[in-house]
Design an enzyme around this catalytic site. Structure first.
Site, PDB file in Angstrom:
ATOM      1  CB  CYS A 249      55.017  52.815  16.859  1.00 25.34           C
ATOM      2  SG  CYS A 249      56.307  53.954  17.364  1.00 25.34           S
TER       3      CYS A 249
ATOM      4  CG  HIS B  29      56.379  48.663  19.417  1.00 31.03           C
ATOM      5  ND1 HIS B  29      56.239  48.327  18.090  1.00 31.03           N
ATOM      6  CD2 HIS B  29      56.876  49.917  19.429  1.00 31.03           C
ATOM      7  CE1 HIS B  29      56.647  49.347  17.338  1.00 31.03           C
ATOM      8  NE2 HIS B  29      57.029  50.336  18.120  1.00 31.03           N
TER       9      HIS B  29
HETATM   10  N1  GLN Z   1      60.066  56.213  13.180  1.00 26.24           N
HETATM   11  C1  GLN Z   1      59.030  56.577  14.094  1.00 26.24           C
HETATM   12  C2  GLN Z   1      59.528  57.422  15.261  1.00 26.24           C
HETATM   13  O1  GLN Z   1      60.666  57.284  15.658  1.00 26.24           O
HETATM   14  C3  GLN Z   1      58.299  55.335  14.570  1.00 26.24           C
HETATM   15  C4  GLN Z   1      59.125  54.418  15.446  1.00 26.24           C
HETATM   16  C5  GLN Z   1      58.480  53.089  15.741  1.00 26.24           C
HETATM   17  O2  GLN Z   1      57.618  52.626  15.009  1.00 26.24           O
HETATM   18  N2  GLN Z   1      58.924  52.392  16.776  1.00 26.24           N
HETATM   19  O3  GLN Z   1      58.787  58.222  15.788  1.00 26.24           O
END
Ligand code: GLN
Length: 241
Positions: free
Chosen positions: A95, A193
């Site tokens: 992510c 995740h």
């Molecule tokens: N901050 C990033 C987004 O919102 C990644 C979020 C995350 O790693 N869950 O796209």
């Protein structure tokens, strides 16, 4: 078989590690131990000088925009990760980790940041957060179906040097071209995740095979995954009737 322990770098868990992304390292360690292979984990905190270049496999989790920007600044400080990738070491980015390893990303506040350029992927904010369960069919041989949980604002477009990790069957993924994740060489990135490797042990084993440079003996599938697959197959059959 390699005699030295397999060295796994857990990169910046104090910045990037939401939804138990650290669990990916626990899975990798355990799958090696079950096969009698020694393993050693190197935890690289943001208080360290740089990322060491001689680990066998690197794991980077996800996180909020602010943490992600701090992480990319840290990673730009030294060549460790880039050198490791040049020698073929696998990297798993989740992510925010995907976005940081890409060419560039724009955070929710509109600021654009240079990524590490290890995968050919550009991220920009979407209309709203993509949140929920995701199922994909992996483009990597032998990996099959992947499942995980996504929560991100960014939407990611892949360039010609990257292939998607999976084709989306359910959920949003990258938000473009029905793609989920990005793979360039041995750099594997995903929005999943989960931790993703606990839910998808075949992906864990592929990364480990790349890390040690030889095939691994198969392990029995955890019973909860077999149950999940059986339930899915039954549901698919029911839907077909
Ligand atoms: N901050 C990033 C987004 O919102 C990644 C979020 C995350 O790693 N869950 O796209």
């Amino acid at each position: 078989m390699m005699k030295d322990p397999v060295r796994i770098a857990l990169v910046l868990p104090d910045l990037l590690g939401t939804y138990g992304d650290r669990g990916n390292v626990i899975v990798l360690e355990q799958r090696l131990r079950w096969r009698g292979i020694d393993t050693e984990t190197v935890t690289v905190l943001s208080s360290a000088d740089a990322v060491p270049e001689h680990c066998d496999l690197y794991v980077i989790g996800g996180g909020e925009d602010v943490a992600q920007v701090a992480a990319v600044r840290f990673l730009h400080r030294g060549p460790g990760l880039l050198r490791a990738v040049d020698r073929g070491a696998p990297v798993l980015g989740i992510c925010g980790g995907l976005q940081v390893l890409g060419t560039c990303f724009t955070t929710g506040d509109g600021e654009q940041h240079a990524g590490l350029g290890l995968v050919d992927a550009v991220t920009e904010p979407g209309d709203g957060r993509a949140i929920g369960e995701v199922t994909t069919h992996s483009t990597l041989g032998g990996v099959g179906m992947l499942t995980g949980f996504e929560n991100h604002l960014g939407r990611t477009r892949l360039g010609p040097q990257a292939q998607p990790l999976g084709r989306v069957a359910r959920g949003t993924g990258n938000g473009h071209d029905n793609a989920e994740g990005a793979v360039t060489g041995h750099v594997v990135c995903t929005y999943l995740h989960g931790p993703v490797l606990a839910r998808n042990p075949k992906l864990a084993d592929l990364l480990l095979e790349w890390a040690i440079g030889e095939p691994l003996e198969p392990l029995p599938e955890p019973p909860e995954l077999t149950a999940l697959r059986t339930e899915r197959t039954r549901a698919n059959l029911r839907n077909r009737k």
